[in-house]
Design a protein around this motif. Structure first.
Motif, PDB file in Angstrom:
ATOM      1  N   HIS A  76      15.264 -34.383  66.654  1.00  0.00           N
ATOM      2  CA  HIS A  76      15.676 -35.692  66.648  1.00  0.00           C
ATOM      3  C   HIS A  76      14.629 -36.296  66.938  1.00  0.00           C
ATOM      4  O   HIS A  76      13.661 -36.117  67.927  1.00  0.00           O
ATOM      5  N   VAL A  77      13.587 -37.102  65.917  1.00  0.00           N
ATOM      6  CA  VAL A  77      12.161 -38.004  66.556  1.00  0.00           C
ATOM      7  C   VAL A  77      12.776 -39.231  66.803  1.00  0.00           C
ATOM      8  O   VAL A  77      13.278 -39.721  65.748  1.00  0.00           O
ATOM      9  N   LEU A  78      11.958 -39.956  68.044  1.00  0.00           N
ATOM     10  CA  LEU A  78      12.143 -41.032  68.195  1.00  0.00           C
ATOM     11  C   LEU A  78      10.916 -42.303  67.728  1.00  0.00           C
ATOM     12  O   LEU A  78       9.675 -41.850  67.248  1.00  0.00           O
ATOM     13  N   VAL A  79      11.732 -42.991  66.688  1.00  0.00           N
ATOM     14  CA  VAL A  79      10.111 -43.641  65.634  1.00  0.00           C
ATOM     15  C   VAL A  79       9.962 -45.063  66.519  1.00  0.00           C
ATOM     16  O   VAL A  79      11.127 -45.730  66.585  1.00  0.00           O
ATOM     17  N   ARG A  80       9.733 -45.992  66.981  1.00  0.00           N
ATOM     18  CA  ARG A  80       9.215 -47.156  67.556  1.00  0.00           C
ATOM     19  C   ARG A  80       9.187 -47.624  66.110  1.00  0.00           C
ATOM     20  O   ARG A  80       8.142 -47.588  65.503  1.00  0.00           O
ATOM     21  N   LEU A  81      10.192 -49.168  65.570  1.00  0.00           N
ATOM     22  CA  LEU A  81      10.175 -49.612  64.597  1.00  0.00           C
ATOM     23  C   LEU A  81       9.960 -51.444  65.100  1.00  0.00           C
ATOM     24  O   LEU A  81      10.129 -51.587  66.273  1.00  0.00           O
ATOM     25  N   PRO A  82       8.977 -52.123  64.872  1.00  0.00           N
ATOM     26  CA  PRO A  82       8.789 -53.300  65.153  1.00  0.00           C
ATOM     27  C   PRO A  82      11.243 -53.783  65.735  1.00  0.00           C
ATOM     28  O   PRO A  82      10.444 -54.701  66.395  1.00  0.00           O
ATOM     29  N   LEU A 129      16.269 -38.543  62.118  1.00  0.00           N
ATOM     30  CA  LEU A 129      16.658 -36.878  61.957  1.00  0.00           C
ATOM     31  C   LEU A 129      15.805 -36.063  61.181  1.00  0.00           C
ATOM     32  O   LEU A 129      15.900 -36.594  59.714  1.00  0.00           O
ATOM     33  N   VAL A 130      15.740 -34.845  61.169  1.00  0.00           N
ATOM     34  CA  VAL A 130      14.661 -33.991  60.823  1.00  0.00           C
ATOM     35  C   VAL A 130      15.126 -32.715  60.695  1.00  0.00           C
ATOM     36  O   VAL A 130      15.594 -31.930  62.172  1.00  0.00           O
ATOM     37  N   PHE A 131      15.186 -31.715  59.650  1.00  0.00           N
ATOM     38  CA  PHE A 131      16.139 -31.133  59.180  1.00  0.00           C
ATOM     39  C   PHE A 131      14.658 -29.566  59.003  1.00  0.00           C
ATOM     40  O   PHE A 131      14.032 -30.367  57.756  1.00  0.00           O
ATOM     41  N   ALA A 132      14.510 -29.193  60.059  1.00  0.00           N
ATOM     42  CA  ALA A 132      13.353 -27.971  59.751  1.00  0.00           C
ATOM     43  C   ALA A 132      13.597 -26.381  59.382  1.00  0.00           C
ATOM     44  O   ALA A 132      14.765 -26.136  60.714  1.00  0.00           O
ATOM     45  N   THR A 133      13.087 -25.828  59.015  1.00  0.00           N
ATOM     46  CA  THR A 133      12.746 -24.845  59.424  1.00  0.00           C
ATOM     47  C   THR A 133      11.775 -23.680  59.376  1.00  0.00           C
ATOM     48  O   THR A 133      10.334 -23.949  59.018  1.00  0.00           O
ATOM     49  N   ASN A 134      11.636 -23.461  60.393  1.00  0.00           N
ATOM     50  CA  ASN A 134      10.085 -22.429  61.238  1.00  0.00           C
ATOM     51  C   ASN A 134      10.508 -21.282  60.979  1.00  0.00           C
ATOM     52  O   ASN A 134      10.944 -20.621  61.108  1.00  0.00           O
ATOM     53  N   VAL A 135       9.027 -20.718  60.244  1.00  0.00           N
ATOM     54  CA  VAL A 135       8.892 -19.442  59.655  1.00  0.00           C
ATOM     55  C   VAL A 135       7.869 -18.587  60.718  1.00  0.00           C
ATOM     56  O   VAL A 135       7.143 -19.137  60.164  1.00  0.00           O
ATOM     57  N   HIS A 188       8.984 -26.491  57.034  1.00  0.00           N
ATOM     58  CA  HIS A 188       9.587 -26.870  56.327  1.00  0.00           C
ATOM     59  C   HIS A 188      10.343 -28.160  56.809  1.00  0.00           C
ATOM     60  O   HIS A 188      11.355 -27.348  57.327  1.00  0.00           O
ATOM     61  N   ALA A 189      10.500 -29.513  56.640  1.00  0.00           N
ATOM     62  CA  ALA A 189      11.074 -30.240  57.325  1.00  0.00           C
ATOM     63  C   ALA A 189      11.644 -31.123  56.140  1.00  0.00           C
ATOM     64  O   ALA A 189      10.718 -32.203  55.545  1.00  0.00           O
ATOM     65  N   SER A 190      12.741 -31.591  56.767  1.00  0.00           N
ATOM     66  CA  SER A 190      13.136 -32.509  56.030  1.00  0.00           C
ATOM     67  C   SER A 190      14.337 -34.087  55.987  1.00  0.00           C
ATOM     68  O   SER A 190      14.615 -33.183  57.136  1.00  0.00           O
ATOM     69  N   THR A 191      13.815 -34.924  55.516  1.00  0.00           N
ATOM     70  CA  THR A 191      14.965 -36.179  55.760  1.00  0.00           C
ATOM     71  C   THR A 191      16.337 -36.040  56.112  1.00  0.00           C
ATOM     72  O   THR A 191      16.903 -35.310  54.918  1.00  0.00           O
ATOM     73  N   GLY A 192      16.455 -35.704  57.208  1.00  0.00           N
ATOM     74  CA  GLY A 192      18.782 -35.857  57.341  1.00  0.00           C
ATOM     75  C   GLY A 192      18.888 -37.269  56.733  1.00  0.00           C
ATOM     76  O   GLY A 192      18.243 -38.538  56.935  1.00  0.00           O
ATOM     77  N   LYS A 193      20.689 -37.490  57.045  1.00  0.00           N
ATOM     78  CA  LYS A 193      20.808 -38.887  56.495  1.00  0.00           C
ATOM     79  C   LYS A 193      21.442 -39.406  58.063  1.00  0.00           C
ATOM     80  O   LYS A 193      21.686 -38.869  58.901  1.00  0.00           O
ATOM     81  N   PRO A 194      21.087 -41.066  58.010  1.00  0.00           N
ATOM     82  CA  PRO A 194      21.943 -41.344  59.355  1.00  0.00           C
ATOM     83  C   PRO A 194      23.010 -41.056  59.819  1.00  0.00           C
ATOM     84  O   PRO A 194      23.872 -40.799  59.770  1.00  0.00           O
ATOM     85  N   GLY A 195      23.126 -40.300  61.018  1.00  0.00           N
ATOM     86  CA  GLY A 195      24.797 -40.123  61.400  1.00  0.00           C
ATOM     87  C   GLY A 195      24.839 -39.084  61.428  1.00  0.00           C
ATOM     88  O   GLY A 195      26.079 -38.782  61.785  1.00  0.00           O
TER      89      GLY A 195
END
Length: 150
Positions: free
Chosen positions: A97-103, A110-116, A130-137
């Motif tokens: 769960h990444v907090l992004v500060r926008l204007p 949301l980012v789905f990550a696999t750590n090996v 390996h990280a991929s963006t998730g869909k809002p909600g």
């Protein structure tokens, strides 16, 4: 903290402890501590959301994280961890769960990550992220549908 002392601190660590150190280093923009979590193997790789290419090798990964963290740490909270471990390898699937500060204010990405992780002579180290963006909600966890055969 110097890389050698950070590596020594991780030596006895588990994959879970290395993962905690990795995300703490992202939060604090500590590239040295972050890189201490990675194996020194030239075949390590990282794929970031929206990236045009994968990043291969310790030097290239350091460059990418240095650029990513030059303006400060990332506000990342990890949840929904699924772990698999064998004697010398471990795989963790996490939701970041990444907090992004926008204007228009802060937004959660949301980012789905696999750590090996691999157990090396130096201790547990990351060999792939390996990280991929998730869909809002999307909460990030879905059970596979159960099919009844009889």
């Amino acid at each position: 903290m110097k890389r050698s002392s950070t590596r020594a601190a991780l030596l006895a660590g588990s994959p879970e402890e290395v993962e905690t150190a990795f995300y703490e280093a992202l939060q604090s923009a500590d590239v040295e501590r972050l890189m201490a979590c990675w194996s020194d193997d030239d075949d390590v790789f990282c794929i970031h959301p929206g990236s045009a290419a994968r990043v291969v090798g310790v030097g290239a990964i350091r460059e990418v994280f240095t650029a990513m963290l030059e303006r400060g740490g990332l506000d990342v909270r990890v949840s929904d961890i699924v772990r698999m471990q064998a004697l010398t390898s471990a795989v963790h699937s996490v939701v970041e769960h990444v907090l992004v500060r926008l204007p228009d204010g802060p937004h959660e990405a949301l980012v789905f990550a696999t750590n090996v992780y691999q157990k090396t002579p130096q201790g547990w180290r990351i060999v792939a992220h390996h990280a991929s963006t998730g869909k809002p909600g999307d909460g990030g966890t879905h059970a596979a549908p159960v099919h009844v055969l009889h």
